[in-house]
Design a protein around this motif. Structure first.
Motif, PDB file in Angstrom:
ATOM      1  N   UNK A 123      -5.373   3.173 -32.690  1.00  0.00           N
ATOM      2  CA  UNK A 123      -6.259   4.169 -33.304  1.00  0.00           C
ATOM      3  C   UNK A 123      -6.359   5.423 -32.431  1.00  0.00           C
ATOM      4  N   UNK A 124      -6.465   5.199 -31.128  1.00  0.00           N
ATOM      5  CA  UNK A 124      -6.546   6.307 -30.166  1.00  0.00           C
ATOM      6  C   UNK A 124      -5.289   7.187 -30.257  1.00  0.00           C
ATOM      7  N   UNK A 125      -4.127   6.541 -30.261  1.00  0.00           N
ATOM      8  CA  UNK A 125      -2.867   7.288 -30.278  1.00  0.00           C
ATOM      9  C   UNK A 125      -2.648   8.014 -31.602  1.00  0.00           C
ATOM     10  N   UNK A 126      -3.063   7.387 -32.693  1.00  0.00           N
ATOM     11  CA  UNK A 126      -2.749   7.945 -34.014  1.00  0.00           C
ATOM     12  C   UNK A 126      -3.826   8.886 -34.552  1.00  0.00           C
ATOM     13  N   UNK A 127      -5.091   8.602 -34.220  1.00  0.00           N
ATOM     14  CA  UNK A 127      -6.186   9.339 -34.862  1.00  0.00           C
ATOM     15  C   UNK A 127      -7.150   9.998 -33.879  1.00  0.00           C
ATOM     16  N   UNK A 132     -12.724   4.080 -32.832  1.00  0.00           N
ATOM     17  CA  UNK A 132     -12.678   2.904 -31.943  1.00  0.00           C
ATOM     18  C   UNK A 132     -13.585   1.769 -32.404  1.00  0.00           C
ATOM     19  N   UNK A 133     -14.262   1.920 -33.541  1.00  0.00           N
ATOM     20  CA  UNK A 133     -15.241   0.900 -33.942  1.00  0.00           C
ATOM     21  C   UNK A 133     -14.555  -0.364 -34.473  1.00  0.00           C
ATOM     22  N   UNK A 134     -15.120  -1.496 -34.098  1.00  0.00           N
ATOM     23  CA  UNK A 134     -14.608  -2.809 -34.521  1.00  0.00           C
ATOM     24  C   UNK A 134     -15.701  -3.505 -35.320  1.00  0.00           C
ATOM     25  N   UNK A 135     -15.316  -4.072 -36.464  1.00  0.00           N
ATOM     26  CA  UNK A 135     -16.266  -4.834 -37.283  1.00  0.00           C
ATOM     27  C   UNK A 135     -15.880  -6.304 -37.215  1.00  0.00           C
ATOM     28  N   UNK A 136     -16.867  -7.148 -36.922  1.00  0.00           N
ATOM     29  CA  UNK A 136     -16.616  -8.591 -36.964  1.00  0.00           C
ATOM     30  C   UNK A 136     -17.766  -9.275 -37.699  1.00  0.00           C
ATOM     31  N   UNK A 184     -15.698   2.437 -42.084  1.00  0.00           N
ATOM     32  CA  UNK A 184     -15.605   3.898 -42.216  1.00  0.00           C
ATOM     33  C   UNK A 184     -14.303   4.362 -41.574  1.00  0.00           C
ATOM     34  N   UNK A 185     -14.082   5.642 -41.567  1.00  0.00           N
ATOM     35  CA  UNK A 185     -12.864   6.170 -40.947  1.00  0.00           C
ATOM     36  C   UNK A 185     -12.916   6.098 -39.421  1.00  0.00           C
ATOM     37  N   UNK A 186     -14.071   5.689 -38.872  1.00  0.00           N
ATOM     38  CA  UNK A 186     -14.169   5.452 -37.419  1.00  0.00           C
ATOM     39  C   UNK A 186     -13.776   4.016 -37.050  1.00  0.00           C
TER      40      UNK A 186
END
Length: 406
Positions: A123-127, A132-136, A184-186
């Protein structure tokens, strides 16, 4: 000739070990197949499987042979060099799954750590750094490192260790609307267990996994499946995602992968793997020849129609008998799970008393597990023999009968 050791006993645990475990009162000293013997020579049937690790039981000849041959050949060279067992096992995992690339490490937590780091790096490299948010899921379990325990949805394991890793959201399991509201987009990744193991053997609904895949695609997020417990034949498919026909971007495997020898793997695609360039992540022991030789033998035995179909048949044997025990004694409600990952939901006066059932079972000579205080869990060898299933369940029924009769 056997080496002479100094005598040790269970009481020594309380003197020399950090008190983060509370092991049983007896000490297992030897295992063969699905039987274990303790220091006093007492024999037990093993339906715990080292917590879904001993995928081929104890001292399986194929694993003993692989380990012994490798032990006499090459133990460790580090990742400054590669080695043949690593490459053979990686090829077998790639050939059998969606994945193109494998990263080897030593435990489920490490495999998940690698998965979460990869998702954030992609995500860092592409966007850019904001994604950086992770959903679990609430009640999920992903390991005990600071990152994995923060992603895991059980505060009792993550509280009290200082600031938690930021950017992690927890949503109810099997609730697609909640996931839709949170993503979300994050979001860089959604991580799910296809069957929630530690929190009660809860299988994901088909529509939930399909919906999660779709939401991830819509938001440029990666779908990570934690198959540390559900993978390597445990459910009757090589990996649980195959049953659902929902393909993740990253998959973590451990436990059964080594059949009792510590090894784990993160599986992913070419496109994602390239973001872990030289120097971005590593581990000293990961992919060592001993572990990979054993892992390859595990793959060769279990990734066959005979064993995988056998797991499905054994599930029915367990389920039928456990339902009968539950009805007769009024102790279980729902029997959940797939293959040889089975959870019996305690009901009525027995809610919260899984440990009591576990101890009673051990007293009758059968080892079982709990998955939360409300669920008795079974995770035996995938090749457990009928004679062991019947004897173990007879002992388990005697334990339940004694408990209920008080």
């Amino acid at each position: 000739m056997s080496v002479q050791h100094d005598p040790v006993q269970r009481a020594d645990f309380d003197q020399v070990m950090v008190p983060n475990y509370s092991p049983a009162a007896f000490v297992p000293v030897r295992g063969l197949g699905s039987r274990v013997w303790d220091q006093s020579g007492r024999e037990l049937v093993d339906f715990a499987g080292g917590i879904a690790v001993n995928v081929l039981g104890h001292c399986h000849p194929a694993l003993v042979k692989a380990l012994t041959e490798q032990a006499n050949t090459l133990w460790h060279v580090s990742n400054v060099f590669t080695n043949e067992p690593t490459l053979r096992l990686a090829k077998k995992l790639v050939d059998a799954t969606f994945a193109d690339r494998v990263f080897f490490c030593n435990s489920g937590a490490e495999a998940n750590e690698a998965a979460f780091k990869l998702a954030r790096r992609v995500a860092h490299d592409r966007f850019g750094p904001e994604k950086y948010e992770i959903i679990s899921a609430i009640n999920s379990f992903h390991g005990r490192t600071l990152f994995t325990v923060s992603v895991g949805g059980q505060p009792k394991y993550s509280d009290g260790f200082g600031p938690k890793i930021q950017g992690i959201t927890h949503v109810p399991y099997n609730d697609l609307d909640a996931l839709k509201a949170a993503i979300s987009d994050k979001t860089c990744a959604v991580v799910l267990e296809p069957i929630q193991g530690e929190s009660g053997v809860l299988p994901a609904q088909q529509a939930y996994l399909e919906g999660a895949r779709k939401l991830c695609d819509e938001h440029n997020a990666l779908l990570i499946f934690d198959e540390v417990q559900s993978g390597m034949g445990r459910t009757g498919d090589l990996f649980a995602y195959m049953h659902h026909n929902v393909v993740p971007d990253i998959l973590s495997s451990a436990k059964s992968l080594g059949g009792g020898f510590p090894i784990a793997a993160m599986l992913t695609t070419d496109d994602l793997a390239k973001h872990l360039a030289v120097g971005t992540h590593g581990t000293t022991y990961g992919g060592n020849p001993l572990a990979c030789a054993v892992g390859e033998a595990v793959m060769d035995v279990i990734n066959t129609p005979a064993v995988l179909d056998g797991v499905k048949a054994k599930h029915e044997q367990f389920k039928t008998r456990l339902q009968a025990i539950g009805e007769k004694y009024g102790i279980f409600g729902e029997i959940r799970g797939r293959g040889l990952l089975i959870g019996c939901q305690l009901v009525g006066a027995w809610v919260g008393k899984a440990k009591t059932v576990l101890d009673a079972a051990a007293a009758e000579g059968v080892m079982v597990l709990q998955a939360s205080p409300d669920v008795v869990r079974f995770a035996p060898s995938l090749v457990v023999e009928d004679v062991d299933i019947n004897e173990g369940l007879d002992r388990f029924e005697r334990a339940v009968a004694k408990l209920v009769q008080g």
